[in-house]
Design an enzyme around this catalytic site. Structure first.
Site, PDB file in Angstrom:
ATOM      1  N   HIS A  94      75.112   1.813  12.272  1.00  0.00           N
ATOM      2  CA  HIS A  94      75.720   1.207  13.466  1.00  0.00           C
ATOM      3  C   HIS A  94      77.196   1.587  13.495  1.00  0.00           C
ATOM      4  O   HIS A  94      77.885   1.463  12.478  1.00  0.00           O
ATOM      5  CB  HIS A  94      75.593  -0.312  13.442  1.00  0.00           C
ATOM      6  CG  HIS A  94      76.413  -1.006  14.485  1.00  0.00           C
ATOM      7  ND1 HIS A  94      76.287  -0.729  15.828  1.00  0.00           N
ATOM      8  CD2 HIS A  94      77.396  -1.940  14.373  1.00  0.00           C
ATOM      9  CE1 HIS A  94      77.149  -1.481  16.499  1.00  0.00           C
ATOM     10  NE2 HIS A  94      77.834  -2.218  15.638  1.00  0.00           N
ATOM     11  N   HIS A  96      80.894   2.150  16.290  1.00  0.00           N
ATOM     12  CA  HIS A  96      81.528   1.913  17.581  1.00  0.00           C
ATOM     13  C   HIS A  96      82.135   3.222  18.077  1.00  0.00           C
ATOM     14  O   HIS A  96      83.275   3.252  18.554  1.00  0.00           O
ATOM     15  CB  HIS A  96      82.586   0.817  17.468  1.00  0.00           C
ATOM     16  CG  HIS A  96      82.009  -0.554  17.295  1.00  0.00           C
ATOM     17  ND1 HIS A  96      82.165  -1.556  18.228  1.00  0.00           N
ATOM     18  CD2 HIS A  96      81.257  -1.092  16.317  1.00  0.00           C
ATOM     19  CE1 HIS A  96      81.542  -2.654  17.815  1.00  0.00           C
ATOM     20  NE2 HIS A  96      80.986  -2.389  16.648  1.00  0.00           N
ATOM     21  N   ASP A 119      66.893  18.554  22.326  1.00  0.00           N
ATOM     22  CA  ASP A 119      66.607  19.038  20.974  1.00  0.00           C
ATOM     23  C   ASP A 119      66.417  17.892  19.984  1.00  0.00           C
ATOM     24  O   ASP A 119      65.784  18.067  18.938  1.00  0.00           O
ATOM     25  CB  ASP A 119      67.766  19.911  20.466  1.00  0.00           C
ATOM     26  CG  ASP A 119      67.701  21.336  20.992  1.00  0.00           C
ATOM     27  OD1 ASP A 119      66.616  21.783  21.395  1.00  0.00           O
ATOM     28  OD2 ASP A 119      68.758  22.005  20.998  1.00  0.00           O
ATOM     29  N   HIS A 167      78.216  -3.289  23.464  1.00  0.00           N
ATOM     30  CA  HIS A 167      78.490  -3.340  22.035  1.00  0.00           C
ATOM     31  C   HIS A 167      78.589  -1.930  21.464  1.00  0.00           C
ATOM     32  O   HIS A 167      79.690  -1.424  21.271  1.00  0.00           O
ATOM     33  CB  HIS A 167      77.394  -4.163  21.364  1.00  0.00           C
ATOM     34  CG  HIS A 167      77.609  -4.421  19.914  1.00  0.00           C
ATOM     35  ND1 HIS A 167      76.787  -5.255  19.185  1.00  0.00           N
ATOM     36  CD2 HIS A 167      78.528  -3.956  19.035  1.00  0.00           C
ATOM     37  CE1 HIS A 167      77.202  -5.294  17.933  1.00  0.00           C
ATOM     38  NE2 HIS A 167      78.251  -4.512  17.817  1.00  0.00           N
ATOM     39  N   TYR A 224      60.979  25.563  15.009  1.00  0.00           N
ATOM     40  CA  TYR A 224      62.407  25.732  14.734  1.00  0.00           C
ATOM     41  C   TYR A 224      62.686  25.585  13.245  1.00  0.00           C
ATOM     42  O   TYR A 224      62.152  24.709  12.583  1.00  0.00           O
ATOM     43  CB  TYR A 224      63.213  24.681  15.512  1.00  0.00           C
ATOM     44  CG  TYR A 224      64.688  24.680  15.200  1.00  0.00           C
ATOM     45  CD1 TYR A 224      65.565  25.487  15.896  1.00  0.00           C
ATOM     46  CD2 TYR A 224      65.198  23.857  14.196  1.00  0.00           C
ATOM     47  CE1 TYR A 224      66.926  25.478  15.624  1.00  0.00           C
ATOM     48  CE2 TYR A 224      66.556  23.845  13.905  1.00  0.00           C
ATOM     49  CZ  TYR A 224      67.409  24.654  14.624  1.00  0.00           C
ATOM     50  OH  TYR A 224      68.749  24.659  14.338  1.00  0.00           O
TER      51      TYR A 224
END
Length: 231
Positions: A94, A96, A119, A167, A224
């Site tokens: 997580h 910001h 992709d 958030h 790939y």
């Protein structure tokens, strides 16, 4: 367990190196399914000051801290809910990061505008609903996780990222380090999308091009790369 602690430490240290956070605004966790625990960054500790000993170990089932002397990240309960819901998830990040947060604050999905996005993600990176006043007043972090689960509707694999409304992004993967890599990609496609929409608000790629780029890197017909684990 020592290897997990070291990986989570390294992944957290890379958050500022990747430009994903200001000050301490971000956290990575990694899970040990056999032991029923996850390891997460302690709350408010600068990345440069992190050590293996400062990391916090939490039981997935109960949320009880069973290792470390510091408090876990305030987002720990959101991580725990995602680990409970998705057994294949091995790590969660997580942050910001600026561009992804801009979409979260605008309460907009990050749309698929070209091959860079395709992709990596099989569709837009979706933004959750707003939390209610009651959801913010009590069990806020758990309710953030519940809103994420509502948005994902049981699918954590095709788009391993989500925006918590107003958030910021949560991303995940099979390991802590892979979840961080997804956070890096999430921020990159968010920045590209912002610039694209500034130039052309109606920009939309051909669907056949988008499908080709996703399927050449993911799924049974992927071709790939040269490593056993494609990327």
């Amino acid at each position: 367990m020592r290897d997990l602690l070291q990986e989570v430490l390294e992944a957290n240290r890379r958050i500022p190196e990747a430009g994903l956070a200001t000050l301490t605004w971000g956290n990575v966790s990694g899970v040990d399914r056999g032991a029923g625990v996850y390891v997460i960054k302690p709350s408010g500790v600068p990345y440069h000051a992190l050590t293996v000993e400062s990391l916090v170990t939490v039981e997935i089932e109960t949320g009880r801290v069973i290792g470390g002397t510091l408090k876990p990240s305030v987002d720990s309960e959101t991580h725990r809910l995602l680990y409970q819901a998705f057994p294949a998830v091995g790590g969660i990040t997580h942050t910001h990061s600026t561009s992804a947060v801009a979409f979260a604050q605008a309460r907009r999905d990050i749309p698929v505008l070209g091959t860079t996005h395709a992709d990596n993600f099989d569709g837009p990176i979706r933004c959750t609903r707003d939390l209610t006043p009651a959801e913010c007043a009590q069990d806020y972090e758990r309710n953030t996780g519940l809103a994420i689960l509502d948005t994902l509707d049981g699918d954590s694999s095709s788009v391993p990222a989500v925006l918590a409304a107003s958030h910021g992004p949560f991303t995940w993967g099979p390991t802590a380090m892979k979840s961080l890599e997804t956070a890096i990609v999430c921020e990159a496609v968010a920045e590209i999308a912002l610039r694209t929409l500034a130039l052309n608000p109606e920009a939309r790629p051909p669907e056949h091009l988008v499908r080709r780029h996703y399927t050449r890197k993911h799924g049974p017909d992927a071709y790939y790369g040269n490593l056993t684990e494609r990327g």
